[in-house]
Motif scaffolding. Structure first.
Motif: not given
Length: 516
Positions: A360, A362, A370, A372-376
């Protein structure tokens, strides 16, 4: 000196034949008792003779004869017919000594739980003998104490190390010597004692491991060998290493030496096996023992025997159990891949049977990362172009102040990495990279970590627990000792730069059972 500890047997393995023969036809109904008769050479009864019953592991204190202070010690007197009954004696191997003026005798009794009393044949008292010898004292030792296993005798040496027992019962005795300030024995050996004769043992040295008497250890426990061989260890090739993990639920640490020096490991035939104490912590009551066994031993219905409970024992653990075992086998048995990222997904590269965990991303509030955490995490994976080749993980970040960018993985719960030798990984980039072992979501959460300066060249880092910073509470650093038994995450944190790359993360000194 407090040399005798009143301890209970945790588990006893006694398969030796008694040197006395039970007499059939007894009519006594006392449970767990033994009965013996003392006679003289003419066969007449020895009345009012002193009877001392001691467990085989007993050694006398330097001060006085012990009273009946626990279940294993008995001081009795024969009746007018020379008989004595020892009632309610726990199972075990004992020495029964009978004394009367200048006459004495002793015998070894292998006592088991019985519904009725065991009656043993006559013990014939004979004149005592003398045993003398010499202990090699170190320059700072003024004297030593010499004791006899199973018998209530102790003498002090003189300043040269010479000693003399002037009145011992005839037979074979095992003596040992200890001194103030020394945790291990100075000497141990067997000797004959003859009635009305003087025996000189000469200078006594330390015993070879094969000459130690298992009966002088207070406790024993058997372990089925197949319970120590996990499926991932198969197939076995020649010798292998099995790991014994002890904790407060399967081992009483108060019965053993505080540092585990008195531990012994044997096969079912009583042969000593090479082993190393990778860990021994009396508090918090955890130990890890690695034992070298042969493939033929593992392939049969065999078991190992642990022995402990021996004051002043010699340390028999070694650090050469891996000698002769191929590096490829040792890598399988004593290390765990975390990831090499070649699969190109978010799952860790843990081998079976360790459940897959996931990487993950953070970051702190003052840092933008880059991807991001949302992009994985999968977006961090790329083909390396800086000389390493293959797939690596790359995280870029921009900091607007003090902060951090993080790549990490959970371990699927709280895992003990207390035997960790090192974690190895490759990294490059700019700024600082911090390796952290995290203990999260607990009342005592925190981390143990170390920091390294990066540059554009790939560098191999090998980090031992001793390389981690001492606890200082900075950034939640509570130190390795506070984290090692409950590691929940392994993380890499970047700061003071713009990006970092990591690859090939490998744990050494732990195995798959530590992480499954």
């Amino acid at each position: 000196m407090n040399l005798f500890r009143c301890l209970l047997f945790g588990f006893a393995l006694f398969c030796l034949v008694s040197c006395t023969e039970p007499v059939a036809g007894n009519s006594m109904e006392t449970e767990n008792s033994i009965s013996v008769q003392a006679v003289n050479y003419a066969g007449g009864p020895m009345s009012n003779a002193k009877v001392l019953v001691r467990p085989a592991w007993f050694v006398a204190d330097s001060s006085t004869t012990l009273a009946d202070t626990n279940a294993f010690i008995r001081n009795e007197t024969t009746d007018q017919y020379g008989w004595v009954e020892i009632k309610g004696l726990p199972q075990g191997k004992y020495t029964v000594e009978i004394r009367s003026k200048s006459l004495s005798v002793f015998a070894t009794v292998d006592h088991r739980d019985t519904a009725v009393a065991e009656v043993f044949s006559e013990l014939v008292l004979s004149p005592t003998g003398t045993l003398k010898g010499k202990i090699a004292l170190s320059t700072d030792a003024k004297k030593a104490w010499v004791q006899i296993y199973g018998l209530d005798y102790v003498v002090a040496t003189d300043s040269t190390g010479a000693f003399c027992f002037k009145a011992l019962p005839s037979g074979v005795v095992r003596i040992r010597s200890i001194a103030e300030g020394y945790s291990s024995i100075l000497a141990e050996d067997l000797s004959d004692v003859y009635a009305s004769r003087i025996v000189d043992m000469g200078v006594i040295g330390l015993p070879a491991i094969g000459t130690e008497d298992p009966a002088t250890w207070q406790y024993a426990k058997s372990l089925p060998l197949d319970s120590l061989v996990s499926d991932w260890m198969l197939p076995l090739y020649d010798s292998t290493i099995v790991t014994i993990r002890l904790n407060e639920n399967n081992f009483n640490f108060s019965e053993a030496a505080s540092d585990g020096l008195d531990l012994r490991v044997e096969n079912e035939n009583g042969e000593h096996l090479p082993y190393e104490r990778v860990r021994w912590d009396s508090d918090p009551k955890r130990a890890v023992i690695r034992v070298r066994v042969s493939e033929t031993l593992v392939s049969g219905p065999s078991f190992l025997v642990l022995r402990w409970g021996h004051t002043n024992a010699i340390d028999r653990a070694g650090n050469n159990v891996w000698v002769g075992i191929p590096d490829s086998v040792r890598r399988v048995l004593n290390s765990v891949w975390v990831d090499d990222f070649e699969d190109g997904d978010t799952a860790t590269g843990f081998p079976d049977p360790i459940p897959a965990c996931h990487w993950y991303i953070s970051n702190s509030d003052s840092v933008t990362v880059s991807p991001t955490s949302e992009e994985g995490f999968a977006k961090t994976l790329e083909t390396d172009t800086a000389g390493r080749g293959g797939i690596v993980a790359h995280l870029s970040y921009v900091s607007k102040g003090r902060g951090w960018a993080l790549l990490g993985t959970t371990l699927g719960g709280y895992k003990s990495l207390a035997t960790l030798d090192s974690i190895v990984f490759w990294a490059r980039g700019s700024g600082i990279i911090s390796l952290a072992f995290d203990k999260l979501k607990t009342p005592t959460e925190g981390k143990a970590w170390a920091h390294f300066s990066l540059d554009s060249t790939w560098t191999r880092y090998s980090v031992k627990p001793t390389n981690l910073l001492n606890a200082d509470s900075i950034g939640g650093n509570i130190g390795w000792d506070a984290v090692k038994d409950s590691v929940s995450n392994i993380t890499f944190l970047g700061n003071s730069g713009t990006d970092f790359w990591i690859d090939d993360i490998h744990l050494y000194g732990v195995d798959r059972d530590d992480l499954k």
